[in-house]
Every structure is written in structure tokens, then in C-alpha cells.
Design an enzyme around this catalytic site. Structure first.
Site, PDB file in Angstrom:
ATOM      1  N   ARG A  16       0.811  -1.209   0.000  1.00 10.92           N
ATOM      2  CA  ARG A  16       0.000   0.000   0.000  1.00 10.92           C
ATOM      3  C   ARG A  16       0.849   1.267   0.000  1.00 10.92           C
ATOM      4  NH1 ARG A  16      -5.220   0.131   0.558  1.00 10.92           N
ATOM      5  NH2 ARG A  16      -5.108   2.298   1.260  1.00 10.92           N
ATOM      6  N   THR A  29      -7.494  12.037   2.680  1.00  9.09           N
ATOM      7  CA  THR A  29      -8.845  11.495   2.601  1.00  9.09           C
ATOM      8  C   THR A  29      -9.105  10.424   3.650  1.00  9.09           C
ATOM      9  OG1 THR A  29      -8.822  11.832   0.200  1.00  9.09           O
ATOM     10  CG2 THR A  29     -10.533  10.385   1.065  1.00  9.09           C
ATOM     11  N   HIS A 193      -8.946   6.087   7.874  1.00 11.48           N
ATOM     12  CA  HIS A 193      -8.107   6.898   6.996  1.00 11.48           C
ATOM     13  C   HIS A 193      -7.866   6.105   5.720  1.00 11.48           C
ATOM     14  CE1 HIS A 193      -5.097   9.616   5.534  1.00 11.48           C
ATOM     15  NE2 HIS A 193      -5.040  10.295   6.669  1.00 11.48           N
ATOM     16  N   HIS A 194      -8.121   6.740   4.573  1.00 15.81           N
ATOM     17  CA  HIS A 194      -8.008   6.028   3.307  1.00 15.81           C
ATOM     18  C   HIS A 194      -6.552   5.669   2.971  1.00 15.81           C
ATOM     19  CE1 HIS A 194      -9.697   4.286  -0.114  1.00 15.81           C
ATOM     20  NE2 HIS A 194     -10.338   5.300  -0.658  1.00 15.81           N
ATOM     21  N   ALA A 195      -5.603   6.296   3.628  1.00 18.03           N
ATOM     22  CA  ALA A 195      -4.199   5.972   3.388  1.00 18.03           C
ATOM     23  C   ALA A 195      -3.870   4.544   3.798  1.00 18.03           C
ATOM     24  CB  ALA A 195      -3.299   6.947   4.139  1.00 18.03           C
TER      25      ALA A 195
END
Length: 221
Positions: A16, A29, A193-195
Site C-alpha cells: 500500500r 482522505t 483513513h483512506h491511506a
């Protein structure tokens, strides 16, 4: 009891890594969603054994989160990595003035051990007032927030943080029980958290949490 080991992550080799960079450096985001859990079987089993529902809910949520690295990512001493386990930080409600204080209990994968620790903390700190009922100096770095709005059958709950600091743990919120015939359900909201977390990870969390709630005898007895 929980293991607080912190394992560093390498953005270059982490699958990721590019997504983490994109959602932290290019478009900051996060997202939240609400689903419905069937708590019929778990609620009945807890009542038969005279266990409180909320600590069981906290334990079940933490158990599933701890099975997925994506939910345990943090920054420690300016280094990105993940904890072996998360520690639940949850509210205790003061009936007299309708305020809350935060308490945490170290996670154990044995439900009765966690439940005993929960009761001990409630006895020792439950009447303490202020944001944190326990000494601030003892707050673990691996705490995540899990709570409940038992008065509201919400359709959606979205938590907004205005702090300008990296925070990648999920935030979980349960809601009011609703009876429909022989079934009892409750809403659950998760903010991430989209991270670190995609919809797939949330899907897995919800499915695995429901499965755990459907088989309470595997961890209650």
C-alpha cells in the site's frame, strides 16, 4: 495480555506504499460508513451468563481489528509501522451529570480476562471525572476509540477530527438496539483513513465481526 510490539513499515516494499503516499500527501482522505449488525445470538448468550453487552462489544470489535494490520498502523518516533495489538479507549457514562470520561483496558484474546480487566477499571476509575479517568501518563500509544450511542438508532454517524496530526487507527461507534420480531439489531459506524484502509478492509471487518457475534459460545464458555 496484549503485546505492544511496534513493527516498522517500508513504503517502498509495502503493497500500500503508493496509496499511503497518495492519500497523505496528495489528497488527504478518510471515509466512514454505517452498517447493521444482528446481535440476537450474542445478546441472548450474554444475558444468560449475566455479562454486560458493551464490554463484550468492545472486545469483539478489538479482536477483529487486531487480525488486520491495516487497522493498526501508526507513527512512532517519526517512523511508520504497526502495532501487534490495539488497546480500546472507551467512555464511561456519569449518570448524575450526563458526561463521559475515557477509560482504557489492555486487550486480551481471552474474553473473560478482558472482561475482568474492564470491571476492575470501572470499579477503580468509573467515578473519576474529566476527559481521561485514568492517569494521562499511562495512556498507551496504541489506543483506538470505540464508543456507543445507546440512545440513538442512527442511519449514519460520521466523526470529524480537526487535529492537524497523522492518525490512522479506526474509530468505531455502536448505536441503539432495535427489536424486530425475534431479531435484535444495532447500527455500527466505522471511520478510517483512506491511506491505510480501503472498502475491502471494512467489508472484511464487518463480516468477521458478525461471524464472531454469531458464535458467542466459542469465546464465552
Amino acid at each position: 495480555m496484549e503485546n505492544n510490539k511496534f513493527t516498522p513499515l517500508d513504503l517502498q516494499s509495502w503493497s500500500r506504499g503508493q496509496m499511503f503516499y497518495y492519500f497523505t500527501q496528495m489528497t488527504l482522505t478518510g471515509f466512514s460508513l454505517t452498517a447493521t449488525l444482528d446481535i440476537t445470538i450474542m445478546k441472548k448468550a450474554l444475558e444468560e451468563r449475566q455479562f454486560k453487552f458493551f464490554p463484550a462489544f468492545v472486545w469483539a470489535v478489538t479482536t477483529i481489528l487486531n487480525q488486520h494490520m491495516e487497522f493498526k498502523i501508526a507513527i512512532k518516533e517519526e517512523m511508520l509501522g504497526y502495532w501487534d495489538t490495539l488497546t480500546p479507549l472507551y467512555p464511561t457514562f456519569h449518570e448524575d451529570n450526563k458526561t463521559i470520561s475515557q477509560i482504557w483496558t489492555p486487550y486480551s484474546n481471552v474474553f473473560k480476562d478482558f472482561y475482568s480487566g474492564y470491571l476492575d477499571n470501572e470499579k477503580e476509575y468509573g467515578n473519576h471525572r474529566g476527559v481521561l479517568a485514568q492517569p494521562v501518563s499511562s495512556l498507551p500509544a496504541n489506543c483506538y476509540s470505540v464508543s456507543c450511542l445507546p440512545w440513538i438508532d442512527f442511519q449514519h454517524f460520521s466523526l470529524h477530527s480537526y487535529e492537524n496530526k497523522p492518525y490512522y487507527f479506526p474509530t468505531i461507534e455502536g448505536g441503539k438496539f432495535t427489536a424486530n420480531g425475534d431479531k435484535v439489531s444495532m447500527p455500527i459506524s466505522i471511520s478510517v483513513h483512506h491511506a491505510t484502509t480501503d472498502g475491502w478492509h471494512v467489508k472484511c471487518f464487518l463480516e468477521e465481526l458478525q461471524a464472531l457475534m454469531n458464535e458467542p459460545l466459542t469465546w464465552l464458555d
